[in-house]
Design an enzyme around this catalytic site. Structure first.
Site, PDB file in Angstrom:
ATOM      1  N   CYS A  80      13.743  16.886 220.516  1.00 30.81           N
ATOM      2  CA  CYS A  80      14.589  18.128 222.228  1.00 30.81           C
ATOM      3  C   CYS A  80      15.489  19.112 222.015  1.00 30.81           C
ATOM      4  O   CYS A  80      14.879  19.068 219.649  1.00 30.81           O
ATOM      5  CB  CYS A  80      15.133  17.327 223.400  1.00 30.81           C
ATOM      6  SG  CYS A  80      16.284  16.172 222.314  1.00 30.81           S
ATOM      7  N   ASP A 112      16.305  20.360 230.552  1.00 24.83           N
ATOM      8  CA  ASP A 112      17.418  20.149 229.346  1.00 24.83           C
ATOM      9  C   ASP A 112      18.389  19.972 230.876  1.00 24.83           C
ATOM     10  O   ASP A 112      19.653  20.954 231.690  1.00 24.83           O
ATOM     11  CB  ASP A 112      17.690  21.389 229.157  1.00 24.83           C
ATOM     12  CG  ASP A 112      18.894  20.540 227.743  1.00 24.83           C
ATOM     13  OD1 ASP A 112      19.053  20.026 228.176  1.00 24.83           O
ATOM     14  OD2 ASP A 112      18.700  21.246 227.382  1.00 24.83           O
ATOM     15  N   ASN A 131      18.690  16.818 220.608  1.00 21.09           N
ATOM     16  CA  ASN A 131      18.831  15.431 219.604  1.00 21.09           C
ATOM     17  C   ASN A 131      19.653  14.592 220.794  1.00 21.09           C
ATOM     18  O   ASN A 131      20.870  13.825 219.158  1.00 21.09           O
ATOM     19  CB  ASN A 131      18.310  15.130 218.660  1.00 21.09           C
ATOM     20  CG  ASN A 131      18.397  13.783 217.821  1.00 21.09           C
ATOM     21  OD1 ASN A 131      18.464  13.295 216.687  1.00 21.09           O
ATOM     22  ND2 ASN A 131      17.440  12.849 218.867  1.00 21.09           N
ATOM     23  N   CYS A 135      21.154  14.736 224.133  1.00 24.40           N
ATOM     24  CA  CYS A 135      20.639  14.604 225.974  1.00 24.40           C
ATOM     25  C   CYS A 135      19.359  14.065 225.966  1.00 24.40           C
ATOM     26  O   CYS A 135      18.754  12.727 226.178  1.00 24.40           O
ATOM     27  CB  CYS A 135      20.397  15.317 226.550  1.00 24.40           C
ATOM     28  SG  CYS A 135      21.716  16.435 226.624  1.00 24.40           S
ATOM     29  N   ARG A 136      17.776  14.960 225.715  1.00 26.35           N
ATOM     30  CA  ARG A 136      17.044  13.699 226.143  1.00 26.35           C
ATOM     31  C   ARG A 136      16.166  13.428 225.333  1.00 26.35           C
ATOM     32  O   ARG A 136      15.079  11.763 226.059  1.00 26.35           O
ATOM     33  CB  ARG A 136      16.129  15.073 226.772  1.00 26.35           C
ATOM     34  CG  ARG A 136      16.850  15.410 228.122  1.00 26.35           C
ATOM     35  CD  ARG A 136      15.559  17.140 228.153  1.00 26.35           C
ATOM     36  NE  ARG A 136      15.574  17.791 227.049  1.00 26.35           N
ATOM     37  CZ  ARG A 136      15.345  19.270 226.948  1.00 26.35           C
ATOM     38  NH1 ARG A 136      14.569  19.454 227.528  1.00 26.35           N
ATOM     39  NH2 ARG A 136      16.357  19.740 226.072  1.00 26.35           N
ATOM     40  N   SER A 137      16.330  12.974 224.166  1.00 30.97           N
ATOM     41  CA  SER A 137      15.297  12.975 222.814  1.00 30.97           C
ATOM     42  C   SER A 137      16.023  11.763 222.450  1.00 30.97           C
ATOM     43  O   SER A 137      15.430  10.464 222.553  1.00 30.97           O
ATOM     44  CB  SER A 137      14.696  13.310 221.707  1.00 30.97           C
ATOM     45  OG  SER A 137      15.911  13.749 221.358  1.00 30.97           O
TER      46      SER A 137
HETATM   47  P1  4NP Z   1      18.992  17.768 224.643  1.00 34.07           P
HETATM   48  O1  4NP Z   1      19.594  19.210 225.215  1.00 34.07           O
HETATM   49  O2  4NP Z   1      18.084  19.074 223.713  1.00 34.07           O
HETATM   50  O3  4NP Z   1      18.447  17.431 226.043  1.00 34.07           O
HETATM   51  O4  4NP Z   1      19.477  17.449 223.537  1.00 34.07           O
HETATM   52  C1  4NP Z   1      21.319  19.796 225.072  1.00 34.07           C
HETATM   53  C2  4NP Z   1      21.834  19.555 223.760  1.00 34.07           C
HETATM   54  C3  4NP Z   1      23.265  21.048 223.022  1.00 34.07           C
HETATM   55  C4  4NP Z   1      22.436  22.144 223.117  1.00 34.07           C
HETATM   56  C5  4NP Z   1      21.429  22.149 223.843  1.00 34.07           C
HETATM   57  C6  4NP Z   1      20.755  21.421 224.868  1.00 34.07           C
HETATM   58  N1  4NP Z   1      23.265  22.890 222.603  1.00 34.07           N
HETATM   59  O5  4NP Z   1      22.662  23.935 222.323  1.00 34.07           O
HETATM   60  O6  4NP Z   1      23.801  22.374 221.985  1.00 34.07           O
END
Ligand code: 4NP
Length: 154
Positions: A8, A123, A11, A13-15
């Site tokens: 994702c 997301d 790394n 939240c989702r993955s």
């Molecule tokens: P993820 O969510 O891709 O599902 O882990 C996010 C986590 C952090 C950020 C964006 C999305 N960020 O911009 O830091």
């Protein structure tokens, strides 16, 4: 042994949620020796950070075991080392290809491309909705495992 890398943006939240949901599903189906699972980010934003509290809360609520982990960024070598690179959304797939180059072995897909209704996984970093993310991830992991089983059985 099938090696799966969930990817994702951050790394956190989702993955990692997909990593632990899939490990739990594989374990419950007696497939833990058949699969190797990790997760990684396309961005460098969260490198070294632990999972988002929303992901930890949802995994805890659903009694899905998880370990302490640190976000890491996808590398070009991951493309060689994994059999399936499963992104969360189309934007991810573009970012994945930017890092690993051409998908000559067709290893890269969206997780929900294996479901009856192929789509992006939103997301929760932006939506704040970890319940919907979890439902989508469970649907994707179930569909992917089913697809793998059909493929390996015949
Ligand atoms: P993820 O969510 O891709 O599902 O882990 C996010 C986590 C952090 C950020 C964006 C999305 N960020 O911009 O830091």
């Amino acid at each position: 042994m099938i090696k799966i890398l969930f990817v994702c943006l951050g790394n956190i939240c989702r993955s990692p949620m997909a990593e632990f949901v899939m490990k739990d599903m594989a374990q419950k189906q007696g497939l833990e020796e058949e699969v190797y699972i990790e997760s990684a980010a396309t961005s460098s934003e969260e490198i070294g950070n632990g999972m988002h509290s929303g992901t930890i809360a949802k995994l805890t609520e659903m009694k899905i075991p998880f370990t302490n982990r640190k976000a890491r960024q996808l590398t070009k070598d991951d493309y060689e080392n994994f059999d399936y690179i499963l992104g969360m959304e189309n934007k991810n797939l573009h970012a994945i290809r930017k890092i690993v180059g051409q998908d000559s072995e067709r290893k890269i897909s969206r997780l929900l491309d294996f479901s009856q209704t192929p789509r992006d996984i939103a997301d929760p970093w932006y939506t704040g909705n970890f319940d919907v993310t979890y439902q989508d991830i469970v649907e994707g992991c179930k569909s992917f495992l089913q697809w793998i089983k059909e493929r390996t059985n015949g």
